[in-house]
Scaffold this active site. Structure first.
Site, PDB file in Angstrom:
ATOM      1  N   LEU A 115       0.852  -1.183   0.000  1.00  0.00           N
ATOM      2  CA  LEU A 115       0.000   0.000   0.000  1.00  0.00           C
ATOM      3  C   LEU A 115       0.892   1.237   0.000  1.00  0.00           C
ATOM      4  O   LEU A 115       1.812   1.351   0.823  1.00  0.00           O
ATOM      5  CB  LEU A 115      -0.905   0.006   1.239  1.00  0.00           C
ATOM      6  CG  LEU A 115      -1.914  -1.147   1.324  1.00  0.00           C
ATOM      7  CD1 LEU A 115      -2.609  -1.153   2.682  1.00  0.00           C
ATOM      8  CD2 LEU A 115      -2.938  -1.047   0.207  1.00  0.00           C
ATOM      9  N   HIS A 122      -7.726   7.232   1.065  1.00  0.00           N
ATOM     10  CA  HIS A 122      -7.831   5.821   0.688  1.00  0.00           C
ATOM     11  C   HIS A 122      -6.757   4.984   1.384  1.00  0.00           C
ATOM     12  O   HIS A 122      -7.028   3.884   1.898  1.00  0.00           O
ATOM     13  CB  HIS A 122      -7.697   5.698  -0.830  1.00  0.00           C
ATOM     14  CG  HIS A 122      -7.784   4.300  -1.348  1.00  0.00           C
ATOM     15  ND1 HIS A 122      -6.675   3.522  -1.585  1.00  0.00           N
ATOM     16  CD2 HIS A 122      -8.854   3.546  -1.697  1.00  0.00           C
ATOM     17  CE1 HIS A 122      -7.039   2.340  -2.045  1.00  0.00           C
ATOM     18  NE2 HIS A 122      -8.358   2.334  -2.128  1.00  0.00           N
ATOM     19  N   PHE A 147       1.896 -10.292   9.128  1.00  0.00           N
ATOM     20  CA  PHE A 147       1.542  -9.015   8.506  1.00  0.00           C
ATOM     21  C   PHE A 147       2.553  -8.719   7.416  1.00  0.00           C
ATOM     22  O   PHE A 147       3.562  -8.032   7.626  1.00  0.00           O
ATOM     23  CB  PHE A 147       1.498  -7.883   9.532  1.00  0.00           C
ATOM     24  CG  PHE A 147       0.929  -6.609   8.978  1.00  0.00           C
ATOM     25  CD1 PHE A 147      -0.405  -6.544   8.595  1.00  0.00           C
ATOM     26  CD2 PHE A 147       1.716  -5.483   8.821  1.00  0.00           C
ATOM     27  CE1 PHE A 147      -0.938  -5.377   8.069  1.00  0.00           C
ATOM     28  CE2 PHE A 147       1.187  -4.305   8.295  1.00  0.00           C
ATOM     29  CZ  PHE A 147      -0.142  -4.256   7.922  1.00  0.00           C
TER      30      PHE A 147
END
Length: 218
Positions: A115, A122, A147
């Site tokens: 990301l 967002h 993770f």
């Protein structure tokens, strides 16, 4: 005025509010990426590891997964004990991880996604949702969920952490093996299942398990 500015310069250079740039930033990022946990000798010969890839930023995701799989191999994880699938993006990782966990096919799951901060909210919304969702899957199912999602402010940060000496993948792979072994010790062995009301009682382990998850690659 100049004297005040020069006097304040050392504190400004040391202040965390002043971001590093260029080669200094890249060097700092690599150092930080290399300061991960230490791992002892891990025998992953019985470990079953799931890997779920989010398809955004494929070059970096593939590099992370390659690094993780090298570490798995070094720990003795058998190729046939690695279950891989993919989803469109990081937001879909928690649900896919839940399906995989409930299938009973793995001892630990490594979701991999990237990301990168943009111009809207967002990034924050997705990052918070994914991290919370993955933690929830692990707590609800008893299957360790790593993770493996990079949450970076820029593409450069993501590349430093996924390609080259700062690749987080190997540490994620070793962590997956360690957590898989922890789960095995907690539930009684590599072929045991952690039952939370899903599936059968486990009394007939020789009987193949029928599961809807087989239809999506698990």
């Amino acid at each position: 005025m100049l004297a005040v500015t020069l006097a304040a310069l050392p504190s400004l250079l040391l202040s965390p509010s002043v971001p590093a740039t260029g080669s200094r930033a890249r060097a700092a990022a690599v150092r930080m990426a290399g300061d991960g946990p230490s791992f002892g000798d891990l025998d992953g010969s019985t470990a079953r590891i799931g890997i779920i890839k989010a398809r955004w930023h494929p070059e970096m995701s593939d590099s992370l997964i390659a690094g993780a799989k090298e570490a798995l191999a070094a720990c003795g994880v058998k190729e046939e004990n690695i279950v891989e699938t993919e989803v469109p993006g990081s937001y879909e990782l928690p649900l896919a991880a839940r399906y995989m966990a409930l299938s009973g096919s793995v001892d630990a799951i490594l979701p991999v996604g990237i990301l990168i901060k943009g111009d809207t909210y967002h990034f924050e919304a997705i990052s918070d949702s994914v991290s919370s969702g993955l933690m929830s899957v692990g707590m609800q199912t008893g299957v360790p969920i790593l993770f493996g999602v990079l949450t970076c402010m820029s593409e450069e940060q993501a590349r430093v952490r996924s390609i080259g000496p700062g690749n987080h993948g190997p540490d994620w792979g070793r962590a997956a093996v360690e957590m898989a072994l922890l789960r095995q010790s907690a539930v009684g062995g590599p072929k045991s299942k952690f039952f939370m009301g899903f599936g059968d009682s486990g009394e007939d382990d020789a009987k193949p398990m029928t599961r809807p998850a087989e239809r999506i690659g698990f």
